[in-house]
Design a protein around this motif. Structure first.
Motif, PDB file in Angstrom:
ATOM      1  N   ALA A  62       5.377  14.580 -15.357  1.00  0.00           N
ATOM      2  CA  ALA A  62       4.483  13.697 -14.604  1.00  0.00           C
ATOM      3  C   ALA A  62       4.221  12.408 -15.366  1.00  0.00           C
ATOM      4  CB  ALA A  62       3.166  14.417 -14.307  1.00  0.00           C
ATOM      5  N   VAL A  63       4.010  12.520 -16.679  1.00  0.00           N
ATOM      6  CA  VAL A  63       3.793  11.332 -17.508  1.00  0.00           C
ATOM      7  C   VAL A  63       5.046  10.454 -17.499  1.00  0.00           C
ATOM      8  CG1 VAL A  63       3.384  10.524 -19.859  1.00  0.00           C
ATOM      9  CG2 VAL A  63       2.070  12.446 -18.963  1.00  0.00           C
ATOM     10  N   ALA A  64       6.221  11.081 -17.544  1.00  0.00           N
ATOM     11  CA  ALA A  64       7.471  10.320 -17.565  1.00  0.00           C
ATOM     12  C   ALA A  64       7.692   9.564 -16.260  1.00  0.00           C
ATOM     13  CB  ALA A  64       8.644  11.255 -17.840  1.00  0.00           C
ATOM     14  N   VAL A  65       7.335  10.170 -15.126  1.00  0.00           N
ATOM     15  CA  VAL A  65       7.441   9.474 -13.842  1.00  0.00           C
ATOM     16  C   VAL A  65       6.536   8.252 -13.837  1.00  0.00           C
ATOM     17  CG1 VAL A  65       7.005   9.659 -11.361  1.00  0.00           C
ATOM     18  CG2 VAL A  65       8.127  11.533 -12.567  1.00  0.00           C
ATOM     19  N   TYR A  66       5.310   8.433 -14.318  1.00  0.00           N
ATOM     20  CA  TYR A  66       4.385   7.299 -14.425  1.00  0.00           C
ATOM     21  C   TYR A  66       4.967   6.212 -15.324  1.00  0.00           C
ATOM     22  CZ  TYR A  66       0.437   4.582 -16.162  1.00  0.00           C
ATOM     23  OH  TYR A  66      -0.381   3.556 -16.540  1.00  0.00           O
ATOM     24  N   GLY A  67       5.549   6.617 -16.456  1.00  0.00           N
ATOM     25  CA  GLY A  67       6.119   5.638 -17.374  1.00  0.00           C
ATOM     26  C   GLY A  67       7.250   4.854 -16.751  1.00  0.00           C
ATOM     27  N   GLY A  68       8.107   5.516 -15.991  1.00  0.00           N
ATOM     28  CA  GLY A  68       9.191   4.805 -15.331  1.00  0.00           C
ATOM     29  C   GLY A  68       8.713   3.887 -14.239  1.00  0.00           C
ATOM     30  N   PHE A  69       7.580   4.241 -13.613  1.00  0.00           N
ATOM     31  CA  PHE A  69       7.065   3.450 -12.496  1.00  0.00           C
ATOM     32  C   PHE A  69       6.308   2.212 -12.965  1.00  0.00           C
ATOM     33  CE2 PHE A  69       3.832   2.675  -9.141  1.00  0.00           C
ATOM     34  CZ  PHE A  69       4.693   2.382  -8.105  1.00  0.00           C
ATOM     35  N   PHE A  70       5.461   2.365 -13.979  1.00  0.00           N
ATOM     36  CA  PHE A  70       4.699   1.210 -14.458  1.00  0.00           C
ATOM     37  C   PHE A  70       4.646   1.162 -15.974  1.00  0.00           C
ATOM     38  CE2 PHE A  70       0.739  -1.137 -15.391  1.00  0.00           C
ATOM     39  CZ  PHE A  70       1.066  -2.331 -14.785  1.00  0.00           C
ATOM     40  N   GLY A  71       4.132   2.189 -16.614  1.00  0.00           N
ATOM     41  CA  GLY A  71       4.229   2.277 -18.067  1.00  0.00           C
ATOM     42  C   GLY A  71       3.001   1.894 -18.856  1.00  0.00           C
ATOM     43  N   ALA A  72       2.041   1.155 -18.272  1.00  0.00           N
ATOM     44  CA  ALA A  72       0.852   0.768 -19.036  1.00  0.00           C
ATOM     45  C   ALA A  72       0.055   2.000 -19.417  1.00  0.00           C
ATOM     46  CB  ALA A  72      -0.017  -0.177 -18.208  1.00  0.00           C
ATOM     47  N   GLY A  73      -0.154   2.194 -20.716  1.00  0.00           N
ATOM     48  CA  GLY A  73      -0.890   3.358 -21.178  1.00  0.00           C
ATOM     49  C   GLY A  73      -0.061   4.619 -21.251  1.00  0.00           C
ATOM     50  N   MET A  74       1.271   4.520 -21.089  1.00  0.00           N
ATOM     51  CA  MET A  74       2.101   5.725 -21.133  1.00  0.00           C
ATOM     52  C   MET A  74       2.002   6.422 -22.479  1.00  0.00           C
ATOM     53  SD  MET A  74       6.199   6.243 -20.477  1.00  0.00           S
ATOM     54  CE  MET A  74       6.667   5.176 -21.829  1.00  0.00           C
ATOM     55  N   GLY A  75       1.898   5.653 -23.567  1.00  0.00           N
ATOM     56  CA  GLY A  75       1.780   6.269 -24.883  1.00  0.00           C
ATOM     57  C   GLY A  75       0.525   7.112 -25.000  1.00  0.00           C
ATOM     58  N   ILE A  76      -0.594   6.612 -24.462  1.00  0.00           N
ATOM     59  CA  ILE A  76      -1.847   7.363 -24.514  1.00  0.00           C
ATOM     60  C   ILE A  76      -1.743   8.614 -23.651  1.00  0.00           C
ATOM     61  CG2 ILE A  76      -4.299   7.269 -23.917  1.00  0.00           C
ATOM     62  CD1 ILE A  76      -4.209   4.291 -24.633  1.00  0.00           C
ATOM     63  N   LEU A  77      -1.158   8.494 -22.460  1.00  0.00           N
ATOM     64  CA  LEU A  77      -0.971   9.664 -21.601  1.00  0.00           C
ATOM     65  C   LEU A  77      -0.072  10.701 -22.270  1.00  0.00           C
ATOM     66  CD1 LEU A  77      -0.493   7.915 -18.143  1.00  0.00           C
ATOM     67  CD2 LEU A  77      -2.329   9.511 -18.723  1.00  0.00           C
ATOM     68  N   THR A  78       0.977  10.245 -22.952  1.00  0.00           N
ATOM     69  CA  THR A  78       1.881  11.164 -23.631  1.00  0.00           C
ATOM     70  C   THR A  78       1.167  11.889 -24.759  1.00  0.00           C
ATOM     71  OG1 THR A  78       3.780   9.756 -23.110  1.00  0.00           O
ATOM     72  CG2 THR A  78       4.062  11.356 -24.872  1.00  0.00           C
ATOM     73  N   LEU A  79       0.377  11.155 -25.551  1.00  0.00           N
ATOM     74  CA  LEU A  79      -0.371  11.788 -26.629  1.00  0.00           C
ATOM     75  C   LEU A  79      -1.359  12.817 -26.086  1.00  0.00           C
ATOM     76  CD1 LEU A  79      -1.062   8.694 -28.914  1.00  0.00           C
ATOM     77  CD2 LEU A  79       0.393  10.647 -29.462  1.00  0.00           C
ATOM     78  N   ALA A  80      -1.986  12.493 -24.958  1.00  0.00           N
ATOM     79  CA  ALA A  80      -2.913  13.440 -24.340  1.00  0.00           C
ATOM     80  C   ALA A  80      -2.173  14.695 -23.899  1.00  0.00           C
ATOM     81  CB  ALA A  80      -3.621  12.784 -23.159  1.00  0.00           C
ATOM     82  N   ALA A  81      -1.015  14.514 -23.250  1.00  0.00           N
ATOM     83  CA  ALA A  81      -0.246  15.659 -22.773  1.00  0.00           C
ATOM     84  C   ALA A  81       0.225  16.535 -23.932  1.00  0.00           C
ATOM     85  CB  ALA A  81       0.959  15.169 -21.966  1.00  0.00           C
ATOM     86  N   LEU A  82       0.693  15.926 -25.003  1.00  0.00           N
ATOM     87  CA  LEU A  82       1.159  16.695 -26.156  1.00  0.00           C
ATOM     88  C   LEU A  82       0.006  17.423 -26.838  1.00  0.00           C
ATOM     89  CD1 LEU A  82       3.640  14.082 -27.663  1.00  0.00           C
ATOM     90  CD2 LEU A  82       4.265  16.258 -26.587  1.00  0.00           C
ATOM     91  N   SER A  83      -1.157  16.782 -26.910  1.00  0.00           N
ATOM     92  CA  SER A  83      -2.314  17.415 -27.537  1.00  0.00           C
ATOM     93  C   SER A  83      -2.751  18.648 -26.764  1.00  0.00           C
ATOM     94  CB  SER A  83      -3.474  16.417 -27.633  1.00  0.00           C
ATOM     95  OG  SER A  83      -3.142  15.342 -28.482  1.00  0.00           O
ATOM     96  N   ILE A  84      -2.761  18.547 -25.439  1.00  0.00           N
ATOM     97  CA  ILE A  84      -3.156  19.684 -24.612  1.00  0.00           C
ATOM     98  C   ILE A  84      -2.154  20.826 -24.757  1.00  0.00           C
ATOM     99  CG2 ILE A  84      -3.439  20.433 -22.203  1.00  0.00           C
ATOM    100  CD1 ILE A  84      -4.638  17.696 -21.652  1.00  0.00           C
ATOM    101  N   GLN A  85      -0.882  20.499 -25.001  1.00  0.00           N
ATOM    102  CA  GLN A  85       0.124  21.542 -25.192  1.00  0.00           C
ATOM    103  C   GLN A  85      -0.080  22.314 -26.494  1.00  0.00           C
ATOM    104  OE1 GLN A  85       4.241  20.149 -24.524  1.00  0.00           O
ATOM    105  NE2 GLN A  85       3.343  18.429 -23.416  1.00  0.00           N
ATOM    106  N   GLY A  86      -0.882  21.783 -27.412  1.00  0.00           N
ATOM    107  CA  GLY A  86      -1.155  22.499 -28.654  1.00  0.00           C
ATOM    108  C   GLY A  86      -0.689  21.802 -29.912  1.00  0.00           C
ATOM    109  N   PHE A  87      -0.063  20.633 -29.818  1.00  0.00           N
ATOM    110  CA  PHE A  87       0.306  19.877 -31.013  1.00  0.00           C
ATOM    111  C   PHE A  87      -0.957  19.294 -31.637  1.00  0.00           C
ATOM    112  CE2 PHE A  87       4.140  19.856 -28.431  1.00  0.00           C
ATOM    113  CZ  PHE A  87       5.126  20.114 -29.363  1.00  0.00           C
ATOM    114  N   GLU A  88      -1.120  19.473 -32.955  1.00  0.00           N
ATOM    115  CA  GLU A  88      -2.339  19.020 -33.614  1.00  0.00           C
ATOM    116  C   GLU A  88      -2.086  17.995 -34.709  1.00  0.00           C
ATOM    117  OE1 GLU A  88      -4.446  22.435 -35.002  1.00  0.00           O
ATOM    118  OE2 GLU A  88      -5.052  23.070 -32.983  1.00  0.00           O
ATOM    119  N   ASP A  89      -0.946  18.084 -35.389  1.00  0.00           N
ATOM    120  CA  ASP A  89      -0.653  17.133 -36.453  1.00  0.00           C
ATOM    121  C   ASP A  89      -0.412  15.745 -35.859  1.00  0.00           C
ATOM    122  OD1 ASP A  89       1.716  15.741 -38.183  1.00  0.00           O
ATOM    123  OD2 ASP A  89       0.289  16.806 -39.468  1.00  0.00           O
TER     124      ASP A  89
END
Length: 262
Positions: free
Chosen positions: A153-180
């Motif tokens: 879902a984040v990747a579709v958003y990034g391809g469509f517009f992209g503003a804030g995609m890095g923040i959305l990606t970090l949020a998605a990865l954090s929720i998946q359990g990545f902590e470092d």
């Protein structure tokens, strides 16, 4: 382009490349610069993607060791980023970004809050997996089918517009359990770089790119992206996370003001 336009677009791309490597949100600098230089909105969006693509790939290369610590899962995220980038790029070419731009402040607000409170959310997700899916007690390995769909879902958003995609990606990865924080940033750079690459190729094939602006951004954005990635590896994790939350808050306020109050 006039001299002032060269400076505006080149400077915007340099800052965007650096900020995308550091924490995301670089489109805030480069996309408005293209609009101010007189590039039409949809073409500005496509040109911005093409111009910043090498900067994102340079950031991914600088973080390559950290990105592949989760080898098989990194491959899954990479694949979903490619598929989502292609889908988002085609969606932009088919519909334009006028209607979607009104949703951007809300998406940035949600992404910033998710990232700020990502650790408690990740703990709740882990407890739910243990309870309902019979996960092994204490197993905190990141990655799940739901996480892959979230990345799509984040990747579709990034391809469509992209503003804030890095923040959305970090949020998605954090929720998946990545902590470092360094692994988070490395995977963010990997997925964003691939997303930019496939959506940029889509826009090039469609002839939606202003090449004089894109070529300038290729040079200045690449310099900013590599420098930003090297700097990010030296910033302590808590400082970098605070930078992401602060940047997300600033972007949210700016886009709300531009969208609803001007």
């Amino acid at each position: 382009m006039m001299g002032s336009q060269w400076l505006l677009v080149g400077g915007g791309a340099f800052l965007a490349g650096g900020m995308n490597a550091l924490a995301g949100g670089g489109t805030f600098f480069s996309f408005p610069a293209l609009l101010a230089a007189g590039v039409p909105p949809v073409m500005a969006n496509a040109t911005n993607t093409v111009g910043l693509c090498p900067a994102s790939l340079a950031g991914a290369w600088a973080y390559r060791r950290e990105a592949w610590r989760h080898g098989s899962w990194a491959l899954v995220l990479a694949l979903f980023s490619l598929v989502g980038g292609l889908a988002g790029g085609l969606l932009l070419l088919a519909t334009g970004d006028a209607a979607f731009s009104r949703l951007i402040p809300w998406l940035l607000l949600i992404a910033t809050e998710l990232f700020a409170f990502s650790r408690p959310i990740a703990h709740l997700v882990a407890r739910g997996k243990q309870r309902f899916l019979g996960a092994v007690q204490g197993d905190r390995r990141p990655g799940s089918p739901g996480g892959a769909l979230l990345q799509l879902a984040v990747a579709v958003y990034g391809g469509f517009f992209g503003a804030g995609m890095g923040i959305l990606t970090l949020a998605a990865l954090s929720i998946q359990g990545f902590e470092d924080m360094q692994e988070l940033n490395a995977l963010k750079n990997l997925t964003s770089g691939l997303n930019y690459a496939v959506s940029a190729l889509t826009f090039i094939i469609a002839g939606a790119v202003s090449w004089p602006h894109a070529l300038l951004m290729l040079v200045t954005g690449l310099a900013g992206g590599y420098g930003g990635a090297r700097l990010a590896r030296r910033i302590p994790g808590p400082w970098l996370k605070a930078l992401v939350v602060g940047l997300g808050t600033l972007l949210t306020l700016i886009y709300f003001r531009k969208t609803y109050f001007l």
